[in-house]
Scaffold this motif. Structure first.
Motif, short mmCIF file in Angstrom:
data_model
loop_
_atom_site.label_atom_id
_atom_site.label_comp_id
_atom_site.label_asym_id
_atom_site.label_seq_id
_atom_site.Cartn_x
_atom_site.Cartn_y
_atom_site.Cartn_z
N GLU A 142 0.83 -1.22 0.00
CA GLU A 142 0.00 0.00 0.00
C GLU A 142 0.86 1.26 0.00
OE1 GLU A 142 -2.63 -0.56 3.35
OE2 GLU A 142 -4.04 -1.70 2.11
N CYS A 143 1.83 1.27 -0.90
CA CYS A 143 2.69 2.44 -1.06
C CYS A 143 3.16 2.52 -2.50
CB CYS A 143 3.88 2.37 -0.10
SG CYS A 143 5.01 0.99 -0.40
N THR A 144 3.88 3.57 -2.84
CA THR A 144 4.43 3.70 -4.17
C THR A 144 5.76 2.94 -4.26
OG1 THR A 144 5.76 5.67 -3.71
CG2 THR A 144 3.42 6.01 -4.32
N PRO A 145 6.24 2.65 -5.47
CA PRO A 145 7.55 1.99 -5.59
C PRO A 145 8.67 2.77 -4.91
CG PRO A 145 6.37 1.82 -7.67
CD PRO A 145 5.55 2.72 -6.78
N ALA A 146 8.66 4.09 -5.04
CA ALA A 146 9.70 4.89 -4.39
C ALA A 146 9.63 4.76 -2.88
CB ALA A 146 9.56 6.36 -4.80
N GLN A 147 8.43 4.81 -2.35
CA GLN A 147 8.27 4.69 -0.89
C GLN A 147 8.71 3.32 -0.40
OE1 GLN A 147 4.13 5.69 -0.70
NE2 GLN A 147 4.52 7.86 -0.26
N LEU A 148 8.46 2.29 -1.19
CA LEU A 148 8.88 0.94 -0.80
C LEU A 148 10.40 0.86 -0.68
CD1 LEU A 148 8.01 -1.99 -0.23
CD2 LEU A 148 8.20 -2.43 -2.70
#
Length: 338
Positions: free
Chosen positions: A260-266
């Protein structure tokens, strides 16, 4: 935002790398847009700004100084010496590694003027100049500490052995190294050496130079980048290596959706999960991406997600060296066996 130790300073867990305001990836921002981005970061609570004499041959430091000097008490300022632009007989300025004490002092004096400050909080040796003993370069930095021109010393892209030699001369507050899911070299030795010595590991390019943020999935060849983009010369963005890396990107993006996040946030949350002395410094040219990156500090990843991430993206699954052969000779970081 959670805070973490950066040498003697407490800063937000995620800082801002200021290289691509004017240098390295894509088209640089105009000066007004760059200054607006820096002020937006400050307003969002960013307390760690990282620049260098090399970035734009002084342009990044100038932008940081112009935008942030009136707010100097609100943030920790990091910059770098030992790699700068030198104008040749043909009038062209080229990148030069120079760790001589006199060069370090000259670069620091110029940086203080550009940054519009009396002291730089954390000053890194950008690269170890192999023609100069590390003890000599660190000795010059230690003298700048004694004079009150810098507050703490850092090193960039060094091995654990070099770190220990430097630390024996003067405490090293931080080591800056490329570290991300797809560049795991600090895990060989430097990450643990930093922990033992009480130094921070400042992770540059934590988004895999945009790849882990989904910024380049449609790039079929390195030539698709603009002419001065550093990625054109990086093997991971070329030919069969790029095609191989693109094959696992969809699965990586799916894991981000599951978390439940964006690829960058991951990618950023994974780094923060790995150890409390890791501080990522993603760069960006947009306020939207800045907001996205900063929000990663509040994410918590399950052990299952972490295990699946590391199985998917690791030195065995990432194709291509991170630097070309010429640039590889300039760094001291440990490398995985081929």
């Amino acid at each position: 935002m959670e805070t973490r130790a950066l040498g003697p300073f407490q800063v937000g867990a995620i800082g801002l790398g200021c290289m691509n305001l004017c240098h390295a990836y894509g088209e640089p921002l105009s000066a007004p847009d760059a200054e607006r981005l820096l002020l937006a970061a400050l307003d969002m609570g960013v307390t760690h700004f990282d620049t260098a004499a090399l970035y734009g041959f002084g342009v990044s430091e100038t932008l940081v100084g112009r935008a942030l000097a009136p707010h100097r008490s609100r943030f920790t300022l990091a910059s770098k010496c030992g790699m700068d632009g030198v104008t040749g007989e043909d009038g062209v300025k080229r990148r030069v590694i120079d760790g001589r004490p006199e060069a370090i002092r000259k670069t620091c004096e110029e940086a203080l003027r550009r940054l519009r400050t009396d002291v730089i909080d954390l000053y890194y040796l950008h690269r170890w100049d192999r023609n100069v003993p590390i003890e000599d370069s660190v000795g010059a930095l230690a003298e700048l500490v004694r004079e009150g021109k810098i507050r703490a010393i850092g090193l960039s892209e060094v091995s654990a052995d070099t770190l220990r030699r430097a630390h024996a001369m003067h405490p090293v507050a931080a080591v800056q190294s490329e570290y991300s899911l797809w560049t795991r070299n600090p895990e060989i030795a430097v990450l643990e050496a930093c922990r033992e010595l009480g130094a921070a590991l400042v992770a540059f390019s934590p988004l895999g130079r945009g790849f882990l943020a989904g910024a380049v999935p449609d790039v079929a060849t390195a030539e698709a980048f603009v002419a001065k983009d550093l990625r054109r010369a990086m093997p991971r963005f070329q030919g069969a290596h790029l095609a191989s890396n693109l094959r696992w990107l969809a699965d990586y993006t799916a894991l981000a959706r599951e978390a439940e996040c964006t690829p960058a946030q991951l990618a950023l949350a994974w780094l923060l999960h790995k150890a409390p002395h890791i501080l990522p410094i993603p760069g960006t040219r947009t306020v939207g991406h800045l907001q996205e990156n900063m929000a990663a500090a509040s994410l918590r990843l399950s052990e299952d997600i972490v295990a699946r991430l590391e199985a998917l993206v690791n030195p065995g699954t990432v194709a291509g060296a991170r630097y070309n052969a010429a640039t590889q000779t300039e760094i001291d970081t440990e490398e995985f066996s081929a």
